[in-house]
Design an enzyme around this catalytic site. Structure first.
Site, PDB file in Angstrom:
ATOM      1  N   HIS A 123      -2.262   1.112   0.009  1.00 19.91           N
ATOM      2  CA  HIS A 123      -1.897   0.382  -1.203  1.00 19.91           C
ATOM      3  C   HIS A 123      -1.100   1.291  -2.130  1.00 19.91           C
ATOM      4  O   HIS A 123      -1.405   2.477  -2.258  1.00 19.91           O
ATOM      5  CB  HIS A 123      -3.150  -0.097  -1.938  1.00 19.91           C
ATOM      6  N   CYS A 152       4.626  -3.563  -1.153  1.00 22.36           N
ATOM      7  CA  CYS A 152       3.865  -2.882  -2.215  1.00 22.36           C
ATOM      8  C   CYS A 152       4.660  -1.740  -2.843  1.00 22.36           C
ATOM      9  O   CYS A 152       4.584  -1.507  -4.050  1.00 22.36           O
ATOM     10  CB  CYS A 152       2.551  -2.335  -1.666  1.00 22.36           C
TER      11      CYS A 152
END
Length: 246
Positions: A179, A105
């Site tokens: 995230h 990510c």
């Protein structure tokens, strides 16, 4: 901080998660061929004029890091209602990469930040990133994701960056719970939310000519939508991509 996503398995390429650190992110970009006059900066406050004044402007993009639980609360319903993105070619308002590499990510966020909007001008012609971007633009999302997956230059740059930072790098098999989401002012003047774990890029609205990715309007359209749902004390952090001294 690290990335989240499907549990890695031996059949899927998985990277060592990147530490949430502007030095790490900047090293990654420079390794790929971004000019030394561009880099990431810690953003310690969204409300203190004194601390905000420390950030060089314009800020081309933000990478917002938040706990997985907060992310899912704020975005799962929207993502489930989105069709799979199928855009490609030079007419795309932004270049979006679907994430297929485990724990990548941070990498995807950095690529989204630098491959769109004003930051693109800092990519050195003929560099590894310049060559990859030119190859990626005409491709459909699945083929574009495979290009990243197969890129040795990307793998080498990520491995080098993963050894930087202030903490011992976790292993690729470790569970992670954050995230990384990029908010970028595109060449079309819109604020785009770019996350390789969603079904495609999301247009969050128009920014004014003098409004960058750290402007109050951009924050209201992007980062603050998370804070309003979860409160500010959620363990989030934020870095901005902006000019820097060599």
């Amino acid at each position: 901080m690290a990335t989240t996503g499907p549990t890695p398995n031996k059949a899927r390429k998985t990277f060592i998660p990147l530490e949430n650190n502007p030095t790490v992110f900047t090293h990654l970009l420079h390794h790929l061929g971004v000019a030394p006059t561009l880099g990431f900066h810690d953003i310690y406050s969204l409300s203190s004029p004194t601390l905000l004044a420390l950030i060089p402007r314009p800020v081309y993009a933000l990478i917002f890091i938040c706990p997985a639980a907060v992310y899912h609360q704020c975005r799962d319903a929207e993502n489930e209602g989105m069709s799979d993105y199928s855009g490609s070619g030079p007419e795309e308002p932004v270049v979006w990469f679907k994430q297929t590499i485990g724990h990548a990510c941070g990498l995807i966020g950095c690529l989204h930040a630098v491959c769109n909007g004003g930051a693109k001008a800092y990519i050195t012609p003929g560099s590894e990133l310049d060559k990859l971007l030119k190859e990626a633009i005409p491709l459909q999302p699945a083929a574009r994701a495979q290009l990243l997956y197969d890129s040795q230059a990307i793998e080498d740059a990520h491995a080098s960056a993963a050894q930087k930072g202030d903490t011992v790098p976790p292993s690729a098999e470790d569970e992670n719970g954050f995230h990384f989401i990029a908010f970028v002012k595109g060449g079309d003047g819109h604020l785009w939310e770019l996350n390789g774990g969603m079904n495609g890029p999301v247009d969050r609205g128009v920014l004014g000519e003098g409004e960058d990715a750290l402007s109050e309007r951009a924050l209201r359209l992007g980062v603050r939508t998370f804070l309003e749902r979860a409160g500010e004390d959620v363990g989030f952090s934020l870095v901005g991509l902006a000019p820097r001294d060599e």
